[in-house]
Design an enzyme around this catalytic site. Structure first.
Site, PDB file in Angstrom:
ATOM      1  N   ASP A 226      -1.718   5.505  -5.591  1.00 40.39           N
ATOM      2  CA  ASP A 226      -2.153   4.311  -4.595  1.00 40.39           C
ATOM      3  C   ASP A 226      -2.117   2.757  -4.918  1.00 40.39           C
ATOM      4  O   ASP A 226      -3.202   2.595  -5.612  1.00 40.39           O
ATOM      5  CB  ASP A 226      -3.395   4.917  -4.084  1.00 40.39           C
TER       6      ASP A 226
ATOM      7  N   ASP B 133       0.815  -1.117   0.058  1.00 40.93           N
ATOM      8  CA  ASP B 133       0.090  -0.020   0.087  1.00 40.93           C
ATOM      9  C   ASP B 133       0.848   1.233  -0.119  1.00 40.93           C
ATOM     10  O   ASP B 133       1.513   1.640   0.755  1.00 40.93           O
ATOM     11  CB  ASP B 133      -0.979   0.002   1.092  1.00 40.93           C
TER      12      ASP B 133
END
Ligand SMILES: *[C@@H]1O[C@H](CO)[C@@H](O)[C@H](O)[C@H]1NC(C)=O
Ligand SMILES: *[C@@H]1O[C@H](CO)[C@@H](O)[C@H](O)[C@H]1NC(C)=O
Ligand SMILES: *[C@@H]1O[C@H](CO)[C@@H](O)[C@H](O)[C@H]1NC(C)=O
Ligand SMILES: *[C@@H]1O[C@H](CO)[C@@H](O)[C@H](O)[C@H]1NC(C)=O
Ligand SMILES: *[C@@H]1O[C@H](CO)[C@@H](O)[C@H](O)[C@H]1NC(C)=O
Ligand SMILES: *[C@@H]1O[C@H](CO)[C@@H](O)[C@H](O)[C@H]1NC(C)=O
Length: 426
Positions: free
Chosen positions: A304, A119
Site C-alpha cells: 500500500d 495509492d
C-alpha cells in the site's frame, strides 16, 4: 497484447503451480526491450518541510482499517486523530517520505493540472471539484467540467471514505485524463464536492490515483490502468515503482512507470509471486524475521503506497519493539519514537518472498524527521490493550507494506498475470 515472456510465465504458473519465480532475461535481453515498448515514466516529488508529519499517521491507520474491513465500525485509532499528511508533486513527489504524488491533468485542453496521491490499495480515480476547492479549500486545484471540451455527463453519485469518519461525496464524471504523455479518453472518475475540511486543508493532494485492481473499484468504474490497456496507451498490463527516500536529494521522489519496468533501477532479477487476494496487491510472504527471531510464517502482506509505515500485527510488533528497545511509553500519535543515536546498531528485518530474502536495514526502517527518529513499524490496533476480539484477531493477521517497504525495493505490479515482482533497488 501479452508478450511472449508473459505467456511463458503464465504457462509456468499454470502447469507447475510454481509458487514463485525468479526471472532474469536482462541485461540486454527480452525484459528491457519488452518492458519499454510503450510505457511512460512519471516522476515523483517530495516536500522539504518536516513539521506537520507526526500527527498524520493516525488518519492513515483509519483509512487502512476502512480499506481492509469496510463493513466494520470505523472509530479512530485511540482517540482523536489529526487528518492527513502533507504532499508534493509530479516526478513521484514525496511528502517527508510519508506519501508520494504525481501531477496529472483533467479534460482537454490540458489546462487543469492537479496533484494526485499514488495509492495502490484503492482502484478509483477522484479529484475535488473546482467549485468545492474554490469555496472551501482554496489551496487545492479541482476539476471544472465547463473548461473541458471532452467532458461527458455521468452524474451518478460517488462516495469514498478516506482518513476521516465522514465520506467524501460527489458524483461521477467522464473526461480525458492525462498522466505523463498518456491521454486516457473517456475515463470515469469521482468529482468530490463535499469533504471533511480538515482533510482538505491538511493534505496536499487534490485527488487520488488508485492503482489497485478492478475487483476493488467502487461502482464498477473501469480503472485508469484498464483503460490505458484497452486504449493501447501502454502495451503491458504492468506498472512499477521506484521510491527515493534520500532526504538530501529533496527534489527527487522517485518514479512511477506505467506499462513498464526499468532494469537499471534494480539489482539482479525480479522475483515474481502470485497474488493471494486479487483486488488488493496482496501476497503470501514465506516468513519475516528480526535478527534471529521469527515474526511470522506464511503471512499475508498487502502493498500500500498510501500508507507511510509498515503495519504489523500486534504479536509481531511486540517482538519488534522489544528488539528495537522501544517502550510503549515512547508512542506518540500512534507511532514509536526511537533514539536516533541507536539507529545504526539495530537488527535487520528480513522478509522472505518467493524463497528469497529481502533485507530491511535500520536506515530503511528508521525515519528521521529533522532529528526526531520514528520506527517504521506500527500497528492498526492498540497493542497495549489486553482484550482480544474478533476484530483485533483480524487486524492481527495482515502486514501492510507501506512506503518504508517501497523505499527499500523496486516493485513491479502485473495486473494482467496478477503478480508482484520485487528486487533490491540499485
Ligand atoms: C512548515 O509547515 C509549518 C506548518 O504548516 C509552517 O508553519 C511552516 O512555516 C513551514 N515551514 C516552511 C519552511 O515552509
Ligand atoms: C522529473 O525530474 C527529472 C530529473 O530530475 C527532470 O529532468 C524532469 O523534467 C522532471 N519531469 C517533470 C515532468 O517535471
Ligand atoms: C476556481 O478558481 C479558479 C482560479 O481562480 C478559476 O479559474 C475557476 O474558474 C474557478 N472555478 C469555479 C467553478 O468557480
Ligand atoms: C469515448 O466516448 C465517445 C462518446 O461516447 C465515443 O464516441 C468514443 O469512441 C470513445 N472513445 C474511446 C477511446 O473509448
Ligand atoms: C543522497 O543524495 C545526495 C545528494 O544527491 C547524494 O550525495 C548521496 O550520496 C545520497 N545518499 C545515498 C545514500 O544515496
Ligand atoms: C537525523 O537527522 C538529523 C538532522 O536532520 C541529523 O543531524 C542526524 O545525524 C540524523 N540521524 C540519523 C541517525 O540519521
Amino acid at each position: 497484447m501479452q508478450s511472449s515472456k508473459q505467456l511463458g510465465l503464465a504457462m509456468t504458473l499454470t502447469l507447475t503451480l510454481t509458487f514463485a519465480l525468479i526471472l532474469c532475461l536482462s541485461p540486454s535481453g527480452v525484459e528491457s526491450r519488452i518492458r519499454w515498448r510503450k510505457s511512460v515514466q512519471l516522476s515523483l516529488h517530495r516536500e522539504t518541510n518536516h513539521t506537520k508529519v507526526l500527527g498524520s499517521f493516525r488518519s492513515q491507520k483509519w483509512r487502512l482499517k476502512n480499506i481492509l474491513f469496510p463493513t466494520k465500525d470505523t472509530e479512530a485509532v485511540g482517540g482523536s486523530f489529526a487528518v492527513t499528511k502533507p504532499v508534493s508533486r509530479d516526478n513521484l513527489t514525496n511528502s517527508h517520505n510519508t506519501e508520494y504524488y504525481i501531477k496529472a491533468y483533467f479534460g482537454q485542453p490540458k489546462t487543469q493540472q492537479v496533484t494526485l496521491l499514488v495509492d495502490t490499495a484503492s482502484a478509483n480515480l477522484w479529484v475535488y471539484s473546482s467549485d468545492f476547492a474554490n469555496k472551501s479549500c482554496a489551496k487545492h486545484n479541482g476539476y471544472d467540467e465547463s473548461k473541458s471540451q471532452t467532458h461527458q455527463q455521468n452524474g451518478a453519485s460517488f462516495a469514498i471514505q478516506y482518513a476521516s469518519q465522514s465520506d467524501l461525496n460527489g458524483f461521477l464524471s467522464t473526461d480525458t485524463f492525462t498522466v505523463g504523455d498518456l491521454a486516457v479518453k473517456n475515463q470515469t472518475f469521482g468529482v468530490i464536492n463535499s469533504a471533511p475540511l480538515s482533510l482538505c486543508k491538511r493534505s496536499n493532494f487534490d485527488g487520488i490515483l488508485g492503482l489497485g485492481l478492478s475487483q476493488i473499484a467502487l461502482d464498477g468504474v473501469t480503472t485508469p490502468l484498464d483503460n490505458m490497456i484497452a486504449q493501447g496507451l501502454i502495451d503491458d498490463p504492468i506498472y512499477s515503482m521506484y521510491v527515493n527516500r534520500n532526504d538530501s536529494d529533496a527534489s527527487n521522489g522517485g518514479v512511477l512507470l506505467l506499462g513498464g519496468s526499468d532494469p537499471t533501477l534494480y539489482r539482479g532479477c525480479l522475483t515474481y509471486v502470485p497474488l493471494s487476494k486479487v483486488g488488493f496487491w496482496q501476497i503470501t510472504v514465506g516468513g519475516i524475521k528480526i535478527g534471529s527471531k521469527t515474526l511470522c510464517h506464511n503471512c499475508q502482506a498487502m502493498f500500500d503506497a498510501g500508507t507511510s509505515l509498515i503495519i504489523v500485527p500486534c504479536p509481531a510488533l511486540k517482538v519488534i519493539n522489544n528488539k528495537l528497545g522501544i517502550k510503549e511509553s515512547s508512542k506518540r500519535d500512534g507511532v514509536y519514537i526511537i533514539d536516533c543515536s541507536k539507529a545504526s546498531s539495530l537488527p535487520n528485518v528480513v522478509v522472505n518472498i518467493g524463497w528469497k530474502d529481502f533485507t530491511l536495514t535500520p536506515s530503511d526502517y528508521v525515519l528521521n524527521y529533522s532529528g526526531t527518529c520514528v520506527s517504521g513499524f506500527a500497528s492498526l490496533s492498540d497493542c497495549s490493550a489486553e482484550t482480544s476480539s474478533d476484530r483485533s484477531d483480524e487486524l492481527n493477521n495482515i502486514w501492510v507494506f507501506g512506503d518504508v517497504f517501497f523505499g527499500a525495493f523496486f516493485l513491479l505490479f502485473d495486473f494482467g498475470l496478477k503478480l508482484i515482482g520485487i528486487a533490491p533497488k540499485v
